[in-house]
Scaffold this motif. Structure first.
Motif, PDB file in Angstrom:
ATOM      1  N   THR A  42      98.839  28.182  76.849  1.00  0.00           N
ATOM      2  CA  THR A  42      98.325  29.570  77.238  1.00  0.00           C
ATOM      3  C   THR A  42      99.615  30.654  76.735  1.00  0.00           C
ATOM      4  O   THR A  42     100.655  30.167  76.742  1.00  0.00           O
ATOM      5  CB  THR A  42      98.286  29.687  78.585  1.00  0.00           C
ATOM      6  N   SER A  43      99.239  31.851  76.430  1.00  0.00           N
ATOM      7  CA  SER A  43     100.137  32.593  76.073  1.00  0.00           C
ATOM      8  C   SER A  43     100.383  33.638  77.272  1.00  0.00           C
ATOM      9  O   SER A  43     101.221  34.407  77.303  1.00  0.00           O
ATOM     10  CB  SER A  43      99.653  33.545  74.905  1.00  0.00           C
ATOM     11  N   GLU A  44      99.692  33.483  78.517  1.00  0.00           N
ATOM     12  CA  GLU A  44     100.020  34.448  79.458  1.00  0.00           C
ATOM     13  C   GLU A  44      99.763  33.825  80.706  1.00  0.00           C
ATOM     14  O   GLU A  44      98.824  32.964  80.919  1.00  0.00           O
ATOM     15  CB  GLU A  44      98.935  35.815  79.286  1.00  0.00           C
ATOM     16  N   ALA A  46      99.323  34.676  84.844  1.00  0.00           N
ATOM     17  CA  ALA A  46      99.312  35.502  85.776  1.00  0.00           C
ATOM     18  C   ALA A  46      99.611  35.231  87.077  1.00  0.00           C
ATOM     19  O   ALA A  46      99.383  34.051  87.734  1.00  0.00           O
ATOM     20  CB  ALA A  46      97.572  35.770  85.862  1.00  0.00           C
ATOM     21  N   ASP A 200     108.425  38.287  86.694  1.00  0.00           N
ATOM     22  CA  ASP A 200     107.635  38.489  85.541  1.00  0.00           C
ATOM     23  C   ASP A 200     108.136  39.355  84.393  1.00  0.00           C
ATOM     24  O   ASP A 200     109.615  39.508  84.575  1.00  0.00           O
ATOM     25  CB  ASP A 200     106.509  39.722  86.059  1.00  0.00           C
ATOM     26  N   VAL A 202     108.737  38.940  79.717  1.00  0.00           N
ATOM     27  CA  VAL A 202     108.463  38.076  78.576  1.00  0.00           C
ATOM     28  C   VAL A 202     109.402  36.944  78.393  1.00  0.00           C
ATOM     29  O   VAL A 202     110.548  37.196  78.734  1.00  0.00           O
ATOM     30  CB  VAL A 202     108.448  39.149  77.245  1.00  0.00           C
ATOM     31  N   LEU A 223     106.087  34.232  75.904  1.00  0.00           N
ATOM     32  CA  LEU A 223     104.994  33.828  76.852  1.00  0.00           C
ATOM     33  C   LEU A 223     105.387  34.986  78.085  1.00  0.00           C
ATOM     34  O   LEU A 223     106.270  35.297  78.538  1.00  0.00           O
ATOM     35  CB  LEU A 223     105.435  32.310  77.823  1.00  0.00           C
ATOM     36  N   ARG A 224     104.132  35.550  78.178  1.00  0.00           N
ATOM     37  CA  ARG A 224     104.081  36.588  79.199  1.00  0.00           C
ATOM     38  C   ARG A 224     103.779  36.235  80.353  1.00  0.00           C
ATOM     39  O   ARG A 224     102.575  35.453  80.582  1.00  0.00           O
ATOM     40  CB  ARG A 224     103.070  37.748  78.607  1.00  0.00           C
ATOM     41  N   VAL A 226     102.765  37.845  84.107  1.00  0.00           N
ATOM     42  CA  VAL A 226     102.204  39.298  84.457  1.00  0.00           C
ATOM     43  C   VAL A 226     101.834  39.008  86.126  1.00  0.00           C
ATOM     44  O   VAL A 226     101.186  38.034  86.501  1.00  0.00           O
ATOM     45  CB  VAL A 226     101.618  39.845  83.563  1.00  0.00           C
ATOM     46  N   THR A 228      99.343  40.329  88.894  1.00  0.00           N
ATOM     47  CA  THR A 228      97.851  40.866  88.543  1.00  0.00           C
ATOM     48  C   THR A 228      97.587  41.535  90.004  1.00  0.00           C
ATOM     49  O   THR A 228      98.097  41.355  91.035  1.00  0.00           O
ATOM     50  CB  THR A 228      96.974  40.055  88.364  1.00  0.00           C
TER      51      THR A 228
END
Lengths: 267, 308
Positions: A42-44, A46, A200, A202, A223-224, A226, A228
């Motif tokens: 995955t690139s993100e 949450a 959180d 980058v 990989l971000r 974040v 949510t």
């Protein structure tokens, strides 16, 4: 997860199947440059209110690998996940007049807030310590340079050691010496654990290819991470609009207090 | 069930926080105190960072003081003019307090300073209250009347200049000691996360000789505005007010307080004060032990280059 992984795997297998990679004759490999490709599940990531950590799978392939070196296991892979960098201050308590208080402190320059590493073997057995120190791979080789005046080298080492120990025991730094597995002769998979308290921002996924103990190639991919939903909204408000946020906190208190006095009024 | 506190940046059990808020609310209703001096140490015992515990504690005191102040306002036992003079000192004190707070945080001595202040204040007040209530209990047993203290007696406070007339309190008093008292309470509010009623009320009665009937209402008036101001300044400078934590504490607190008031009316005054004194001492001792016992790890990490 499986749904996400399959296209990556497929792409990697296709890449490997390219004629150039397959038809290198034995013995001539030294003239051909190896390649390293990576992809993440995955690139993100949450962070939700019930976030308890996550696993990140990194797939990769070594192209144009030298058959001989492969056969005797001379290729090593190290995969790291490095969190956003910030200054970190380590403090030491001492007993003063019977009370434990912070006396000495040391601030390290721009160190990653979180760091996970997975490798095919113990990374110290992949390469010599000085070489690893130069490239700064691995928790024990990470550059921890203090800012300001440092009294003596012995206390510098103690502070560095304490920093690493606290980060490891807090779960923000993780070390998995068997986290990278070869799925076939040149396809590998690395699993990295993300702790529940991951910061959180980058993060950077980095993969390193070692050949016979020497660093050959390096690949990186962001990989971000974040926050949510409500958590993010609250954190944003608290940091970007602190006055409004403070007023809102007071308003809630006024409404709660006033509401209770209306609700429970006994006259 | 866990809930994530976005500012404290950790997950906590919501029922423990609710229980804490309800218990402190119950006690504050029973004894007629704000409860800030109990909630902040309890949060620290539960591993909430002291920075967040103090800032959020101040926010919680706003809610717990407001219904009391409304009642006193309705009854006419609130001296607005006296409250405003106290408030001027309080706002100045809170501003200085937050500045000291940020400085202590930067040099890494904040946690120690908060604990020390609590140990000293809780220890002193707990001891004084316990002695006073034991004496009262002994007197009640021997059926002795209360020794009469003439409230009209003057002391050095009444010789200070800048006198003002406070009609509602029916006193003629210098503004200096009132502003100074407000200032001290303001500093304590921002560093300890308390309303400060437990210091302000005795100081107003014994030092300034303000009539008892307006003291509680007027101090609540000052507390509401100083804690509200502190909440906003803490939010703006230290980003330390956790709205989720504060909301849970406030809701549980105001409900607990209603039941506390009912129980408090059935108990005898001096016994009640002795109980509160023991509780205050227990919290102080618990904090003192944490200061002298060798910590599990003498090292700690703080994000950011705050020591410079």
């Amino acid at each position: 997860m499986a749904r996400l992984l399959s296209p990556i795997l497929l792409a990697l297998i296709l890449a490997l199947g390219s004629p150039a990679a397959a038809q290198v004759p034995f013995g001539e490999a030294s003239t051909v440059k190896e390649g390293l490709e990576i992809g993440t599940s995955t690139s993100e990531i949450a962070i939700t209110s019930d976030f308890r950590g996550a696993d990140l799978t990194v797939f990769g392939a070594v192209t144009n690998a030298d058959e001989l070196f492969l056969a005797i296991g001379q290729y090593d892979i190290v995969v790291t996940l490095e969190g956003p960098k910030d200054y970190a201050t380590v403090r030491r308590k001492e007993r003063v007049l019977g009370i434990w208080m912070n006396t000495e402190s040391m601030t390290f320059e721009q160190v990653p807030e979180s760091y996970s590493i997975a490798s095919t073997r113990q990374i110290d057995s992949i390469d010599s310590a000085p070489a690893l120190n130069n490239i700064g791979i691995g928790i024990s080789h990470m550059t921890l340079s203090p800012i300001g005046y440092v009294g003596n080298a012995a206390s510098l080492n103690e502070f560095r050691e304490a920093y690493r120990r606290l980060k490891l025991s807090g779960g923000l730094y993780q070390n998995d010496t068997s986290g990278v597995r070869f799925l076939s002769s040149n396809l590998f998979r690395a699993s990295l654990r993300l702790p529940a308290n991951i910061p959180d921002g980058v993060h950077m996924v980095r993969a390193y290819l070692f050949k016979g103990g020497e660093l050959l190639l390096e690949r990186e991919q962001p990989l971000r991470v974040v926050k949510t939903g409500l958590e993010q909204a609250i954190t944003d408000a608290a940091h970007n609009r602190p006055i409004v946020y403070g007023m809102f906190c007071v308003l809630i208190a006024v409404v709660t207090g006033w509401g209770a006095s209306l609700l429970f009024r006994r006259d | 069930m866990t809930v994530y506190l976005p500012i404290a940046e950790l997950s906590v059990n919501i029922f423990i926080i609710l229980g804490m808020g309800a218990a402190v609310g119950f006690l504050s209703g029973m004894f007629g105190v704000g409860g800030g001096f109990l909630i902040t140490p309890l949060l620290i015992f539960y591993n909430i960072p002291p920075v967040v515990a103090v800032a959020t504690g101040a926010n919680q005191v706003v809610a717990s003081s407001i219904s009391g102040a409304i009642t006193h306002f309705r009854r006419g036992t609130l001296d607005m003019k006296l409250g405003t003079v106290l408030l001027v000192g309080g706002l100045l004190g809170a501003t200085v307090g937050v500045w000291i707070f940020s400085w202590l945080r930067r040099v890494g001595q904040l946690d120690l300073f908060i604990s020390l202040l609590y140990v000293v204040l809780l220890g002193a007040i707990g001891t004084l209250m316990l002695m006073e209530s034991l004496r009262a209990m002994r007197r009640a047993k021997q059926n002795q009347p209360l020794p009469l203290k003439r409230p009209g007696q003057h002391n050095w406070v009444h010789r200070l200049p800048l006198k003002m007339r406070f009609k509602k309190s029916r006193i003629y008093l210098s503004a200096i000691p009132i502003v100074v008292l407000g200032f001290v309470i303001g500093v304590l509010t921002s560093i300890m996360g308390v309303g400060g009623g437990f210091i302000m009320v005795p100081a107003m009665i014994y030092l300034l000789r303000i009539p008892t009937n307006v003291v509680v209402g007027t101090s609540l008036f000052q507390i509401i505005f100083v804690t509200a101001y502190t909440t906003m300044v803490q939010a703006a400078t230290n980003y330390a007010v956790d709205i989720v934590l504060a909301t849970i504490l406030m809701i549980a607190g105001v409900i607990g307080a209603q039941y506390g008031v009912r129980v408090g009316q059935k108990l005898r005054g001096e016994q009640l004060r002795a109980l509160l004194a023991l509780l205050v001492l227990a919290v102080g001792i618990r904090l003192a032990i944490a200061l002298v016992v060798k910590p599990q790890d003498v090292y700690s990490i703080a994000v950011g280059g705050l020591s410079y």
